[in-house]
Write a protein that holds these residues in place. Structure first.
Motif, PDB file in Angstrom:
ATOM      1  N   LYS A  39     -46.557  40.203 -47.896  1.00  0.00           N
ATOM      2  CA  LYS A  39     -47.653  39.339 -48.335  1.00  0.00           C
ATOM      3  C   LYS A  39     -48.219  38.519 -47.184  1.00  0.00           C
ATOM      4  N   GLU A  40     -47.414  38.309 -46.136  1.00  0.00           N
ATOM      5  CA  GLU A  40     -47.893  37.545 -44.982  1.00  0.00           C
ATOM      6  C   GLU A  40     -49.100  38.196 -44.333  1.00  0.00           C
ATOM      7  N   THR A  41     -49.206  39.503 -44.439  1.00  0.00           N
ATOM      8  CA  THR A  41     -50.378  40.203 -43.892  1.00  0.00           C
ATOM      9  C   THR A  41     -51.647  39.689 -44.550  1.00  0.00           C
ATOM     10  N   THR A  42     -51.629  39.579 -45.869  1.00  0.00           N
ATOM     11  CA  THR A  42     -52.799  39.057 -46.591  1.00  0.00           C
ATOM     12  C   THR A  42     -53.055  37.600 -46.215  1.00  0.00           C
ATOM     13  N   ASN A  43     -52.000  36.806 -46.118  1.00  0.00           N
ATOM     14  CA  ASN A  43     -52.163  35.392 -45.748  1.00  0.00           C
ATOM     15  C   ASN A  43     -52.819  35.246 -44.379  1.00  0.00           C
ATOM     16  N   ILE A  44     -52.323  36.007 -43.409  1.00  0.00           N
ATOM     17  CA  ILE A  44     -52.847  35.912 -42.043  1.00  0.00           C
ATOM     18  C   ILE A  44     -54.313  36.321 -41.998  1.00  0.00           C
ATOM     19  N   PHE A  45     -54.665  37.372 -42.736  1.00  0.00           N
ATOM     20  CA  PHE A  45     -56.056  37.827 -42.748  1.00  0.00           C
ATOM     21  C   PHE A  45     -56.987  36.735 -43.302  1.00  0.00           C
ATOM     22  N   PHE A  46     -56.563  36.085 -44.381  1.00  0.00           N
ATOM     23  CA  PHE A  46     -57.422  35.048 -44.970  1.00  0.00           C
ATOM     24  C   PHE A  46     -57.429  33.777 -44.121  1.00  0.00           C
ATOM     25  N   ASN A  47     -56.327  33.480 -43.460  1.00  0.00           N
ATOM     26  CA  ASN A  47     -56.252  32.251 -42.666  1.00  0.00           C
ATOM     27  C   ASN A  47     -57.161  32.268 -41.443  1.00  0.00           C
ATOM     28  N   VAL A  48     -57.560  33.447 -40.995  1.00  0.00           N
ATOM     29  CA  VAL A  48     -58.507  33.533 -39.880  1.00  0.00           C
ATOM     30  C   VAL A  48     -59.822  32.829 -40.239  1.00  0.00           C
ATOM     31  N   SER A  49     -60.024  32.574 -41.502  1.00  0.00           N
ATOM     32  CA  SER A  49     -61.239  31.890 -41.963  1.00  0.00           C
ATOM     33  C   SER A  49     -61.438  30.534 -41.294  1.00  0.00           C
ATOM     34  N   TYR A  50     -60.371  29.935 -40.743  1.00  0.00           N
ATOM     35  CA  TYR A  50     -60.519  28.617 -40.128  1.00  0.00           C
ATOM     36  C   TYR A  50     -61.521  28.649 -38.981  1.00  0.00           C
ATOM     37  N   ILE A  51     -61.621  29.786 -38.289  1.00  0.00           N
ATOM     38  CA  ILE A  51     -62.592  29.878 -37.187  1.00  0.00           C
ATOM     39  C   ILE A  51     -64.018  29.848 -37.739  1.00  0.00           C
ATOM     40  N   GLY A  52     -64.245  30.540 -38.861  1.00  0.00           N
ATOM     41  CA  GLY A  52     -65.574  30.504 -39.480  1.00  0.00           C
ATOM     42  C   GLY A  52     -65.948  29.109 -39.934  1.00  0.00           C
ATOM     43  N   ILE A  53     -64.973  28.365 -40.435  1.00  0.00           N
ATOM     44  CA  ILE A  53     -65.233  26.990 -40.878  1.00  0.00           C
ATOM     45  C   ILE A  53     -65.507  26.087 -39.677  1.00  0.00           C
ATOM     46  N   LEU A  54     -64.760  26.294 -38.576  1.00  0.00           N
ATOM     47  CA  LEU A  54     -65.043  25.548 -37.339  1.00  0.00           C
ATOM     48  C   LEU A  54     -66.452  25.856 -36.845  1.00  0.00           C
ATOM     49  N   LEU A  55     -66.868  27.106 -37.002  1.00  0.00           N
ATOM     50  CA  LEU A  55     -68.213  27.512 -36.581  1.00  0.00           C
ATOM     51  C   LEU A  55     -69.279  26.766 -37.378  1.00  0.00           C
ATOM     52  N   ILE A  56     -69.051  26.601 -38.669  1.00  0.00           N
ATOM     53  CA  ILE A  56     -69.991  25.831 -39.498  1.00  0.00           C
ATOM     54  C   ILE A  56     -69.996  24.370 -39.057  1.00  0.00           C
ATOM     55  N   GLY A  57     -68.817  23.831 -38.746  1.00  0.00           N
ATOM     56  CA  GLY A  57     -68.753  22.457 -38.228  1.00  0.00           C
ATOM     57  C   GLY A  57     -69.529  22.312 -36.933  1.00  0.00           C
ATOM     58  N   PHE A  58     -69.444  23.298 -36.075  1.00  0.00           N
ATOM     59  CA  PHE A  58     -70.173  23.302 -34.798  1.00  0.00           C
ATOM     60  C   PHE A  58     -71.677  23.271 -35.038  1.00  0.00           C
ATOM     61  N   ILE A  59     -72.178  24.096 -35.984  1.00  0.00           N
ATOM     62  CA  ILE A  59     -73.615  24.130 -36.314  1.00  0.00           C
ATOM     63  C   ILE A  59     -74.051  22.789 -36.911  1.00  0.00           C
ATOM     64  N   LEU A  60     -73.190  22.189 -37.722  1.00  0.00           N
ATOM     65  CA  LEU A  60     -73.523  20.893 -38.330  1.00  0.00           C
ATOM     66  C   LEU A  60     -73.710  19.813 -37.267  1.00  0.00           C
ATOM     67  N   ILE A  61     -72.820  19.799 -36.266  1.00  0.00           N
ATOM     68  CA  ILE A  61     -72.960  18.793 -35.200  1.00  0.00           C
ATOM     69  C   ILE A  61     -74.226  19.047 -34.399  1.00  0.00           C
ATOM     70  N   LEU A  62     -74.515  20.322 -34.112  1.00  0.00           N
ATOM     71  CA  LEU A  62     -75.739  20.659 -33.370  1.00  0.00           C
ATOM     72  C   LEU A  62     -76.989  20.194 -34.114  1.00  0.00           C
ATOM     73  N   ASN A  63     -76.910  20.223 -35.455  1.00  0.00           N
ATOM     74  CA  ASN A  63     -78.046  19.794 -36.278  1.00  0.00           C
ATOM     75  C   ASN A  63     -77.983  18.314 -36.640  1.00  0.00           C
ATOM     76  N   ALA A  64     -77.063  17.578 -36.011  1.00  0.00           N
ATOM     77  CA  ALA A  64     -76.902  16.132 -36.190  1.00  0.00           C
ATOM     78  C   ALA A  64     -76.441  15.750 -37.592  1.00  0.00           C
ATOM     79  N   TYR A  65     -75.753  16.667 -38.267  1.00  0.00           N
ATOM     80  CA  TYR A  65     -75.161  16.354 -39.565  1.00  0.00           C
ATOM     81  C   TYR A  65     -73.712  15.926 -39.321  1.00  0.00           C
ATOM     82  N   TYR A  66     -73.533  14.776 -38.752  1.00  0.00           N
ATOM     83  CA  TYR A  66     -72.215  14.351 -38.281  1.00  0.00           C
ATOM     84  C   TYR A  66     -71.251  14.045 -39.431  1.00  0.00           C
TER      85      TYR A  66
END
Length: 530
Positions: A375-402
């Motif tokens: 089951k750890e295989t499935t967990n690891i695959f879904f946990n990679v999502s943190y990079i996508g969420i960081l990417l959204i945070g990066f876009i928010l800061i660029l757009n001054a949505y602090y």
């Protein structure tokens, strides 16, 4: 020599005729299978001398090169030097009653004939090689020259006209024969008694039909290749495809959550087209990359044929629909459609994307590869999502949505912590690997690959998780709270880059360290694509 005295050749021919030995006989005297019956191989390990004639005959019959082996001879040893004995197992396709290759094939290229033979249709194969992973015996072989997988078909065309398969005819010791078996009787009483041989996978996985005659008095045997630890293929297209699609779905989860929060009246940023583009690009790059893994990329669209039983087909369909949904949302965002309507579309696309990543993980949760099948295989695959969420945070800061960024980044940090925990648990699992584990032989080789062959890679994975997934996002949060926005952008961007490299290394090791069950002692040419 008297006129009535037999020559050695005549004596051997008469002996074969009297005992019913099939080797050397061009014709085979066996009734065709009736309903509920099928052909199968019988291998007599007590007769095999390990000459490999069966391999050569098979290759010559089917015009295969030396590195493509439909029949292989595995070698095991018993005893203590100098009293050592060698034992052999000649194996081709087991023409299983419940073949994993057939169930997993996304293009339905496997057919089980009425006579039980598992046949591979070369014309429809796209060379995805999923069957080479799924088969616990590693029977299907990828032919790089043809760009497809090929396998033993029991010389079905010869059997149809009563002729002997090449391997049977060539065996000088009569160790290989063709038989007809009642499949239900075999499942009820024969499989657990005569369907097993040392160091072969659990028969319940595919219910193989090969019957074995082995020396019950043999001591504990050890595979002759037990000392060989060979990394698997790198699978670079799949490394990037899986990571990029998982990042995309993770970012989209954050976007849809932001849309929902906005609809509920929270004073947070409304998702914009730049966020969607940041999510769309990884999916748009990642999905086409998967075709580079195929032997016949031009037929990639046929990978969706077997939705009924193949997780690869389900992944291909779901992630294609997900990418199509993102494409549909681009004009919806650009022309600023009604937010409620947009949210409804987003929820549907997100559900498909999440299922796509789940199906993606299930591709690897196969019994033939113990290091993947958890089951750890499935967990690891879904946990990679943190990079996508960081990417959204990066876009928010660029757009001054602090303020919105200060909500999103902690969520990413929370998920990245669980990713680190999965890494730590994996290290502990191999560090304290239980010798009583039924897959200890394969898992111990995986352990050696992680701890010795790829130690620097594994060390980098640990360090990069510390820095990129944990320390830098936390530092970016502090900079954001202090109002130091330019530095927070730089630190968060660096965190995304380092985290991405960390996940790439992790996924590379995922493929490189996967040790299949396979045929014990199969260290000759053709046993592994590398």
């Amino acid at each position: 020599m008297s006129i009535n005295e037999e020559t050695p050749l005549e004596s051997f021919i008469n002996h074969k005729a009297q005992t019913g030995m099939q080797c050397g006989n061009y014709n085979i005297d066996i009734e065709k299978p009736k309903e509920g019956e099928q052909y199968r191989f019988h291998f007599d390990a007590t007769a095999c001398v390990g000459c490999h004639c069966c391999e050569v005959a098979c290759n010559e019959q089917n015009n295969n090169s030396a590195d493509i082996k439909w029949r292989r001879v595995g070698e095991t040893q018993s005893g203590i030097f100098p009293n050592v004995s060698n034992h052999f197992n000649s194996m081709s396709c087991n023409h299983c009653i419940d073949p994993e290759c057939l169930k997993g094939c996304p293009t339905e290229s496997y057919i089980k004939f009425d006579n039980g033979i598992v046949f591979h249709d070369d014309d429809t194969c796209i060379g995805c090689q999923y069957c080479t992973w799924n088969c616990p015996y590693e029977v299907p072989v990828f032919n790089e020259d043809r760009g497809i997988v090929t396998k033993c078909h029991m010389c079905h065309d010869k059997l149809d006209i009563g002729q002997t398969p090449a391997c049977v005819q060539a065996c000088p010791a009569g160790a290989i024969e063709i038989e007809v078996v009642n499949t239900q009787e075999w499942l009820d009483t024969g499989l657990e008694k005569e369907g097993i041989a040392p160091h072969l996978p659990d028969t319940e996985v595919t219910k193989p039909t090969t019957r074995y005659t082995i020396d019950d008095a043999t001591e504990k045997v050890i595979p002759a290749d037990a000392h060989i630890v060979k990394p698997n293929h790198s699978e670079w297209p799949l490394v990037f495809m899986t990571i990029l699609t998982q990042i995309s779905v993770g970012g989209f989860i954050a976007l849809v959550a932001g849309e929902f929060a906005s609809l509920l009246g929270f004073n947070l940023a409304i998702p914009n087209i730049w966020m969607l583009i940041a999510i769309f690009i990884p999916a748009a790059i990642g999905l086409p990359l998967s075709a580079l893994h195929l032997g016949r990329p031009i037929l990639a669209y046929t990978a969706m044929k077997n939705i009924k039983t193949s997780w690869l087909s389900r992944e291909a369909l779901a992630l294609s629909l997900y990418a199509g949904g993102l494409t549909l949302l681009l004009p919806i965002f650009f022309f600023e459609f009604n937010q409620v309507f947009r949210f409804i579309i987003e929820v549907g696309v997100l559900a498909i994307g999440i299922y796509g990543i789940y199906a993606q993980s299930m591709i690897y949760r196969i019994k033939a590869r113990p290091s993947w099948n958890k089951k750890e295989t499935t967990n690891i695959f879904f946990n990679v999502s943190y990079i996508g969420i960081l990417l959204i945070g990066f876009i928010l800061i660029l757009n001054a949505y602090y303020a919105s960024a200060s909500v999103v980044i902690p969520i990413a940090l929370f998920i990245s912590f669980f990713q680190y925990k999965e890494f730590a648990n994996q290290n502990d699992f191999y560090k304290y690997l239980d010798k009583e584990n039924k897959h200890f032989y394969q898992l111990n080789k995986t352990k050696i690959l992680y701890e010795e062959h790829f130690k620097k890679y594994n060390d980098y994975r640990e360090m990069s998780l510390y820095i990129g997934a944990l320390a830098l996002p936390l530092f970016a949060m502090l900079l954001l709270a202090a109002g130091n926005y330019p530095d927070s952008i730089f630190v968060l961007g660096l965190a995304i880059i380092i985290s991405f490299s960390s996940e790439i290394i992790s996924r590379l090791l995922f493929y490189k360290t996967a040790v299949a069950q396979g045929l014990a002692g199969n260290f000759f040419a053709g046993n592994q694509r590398g």
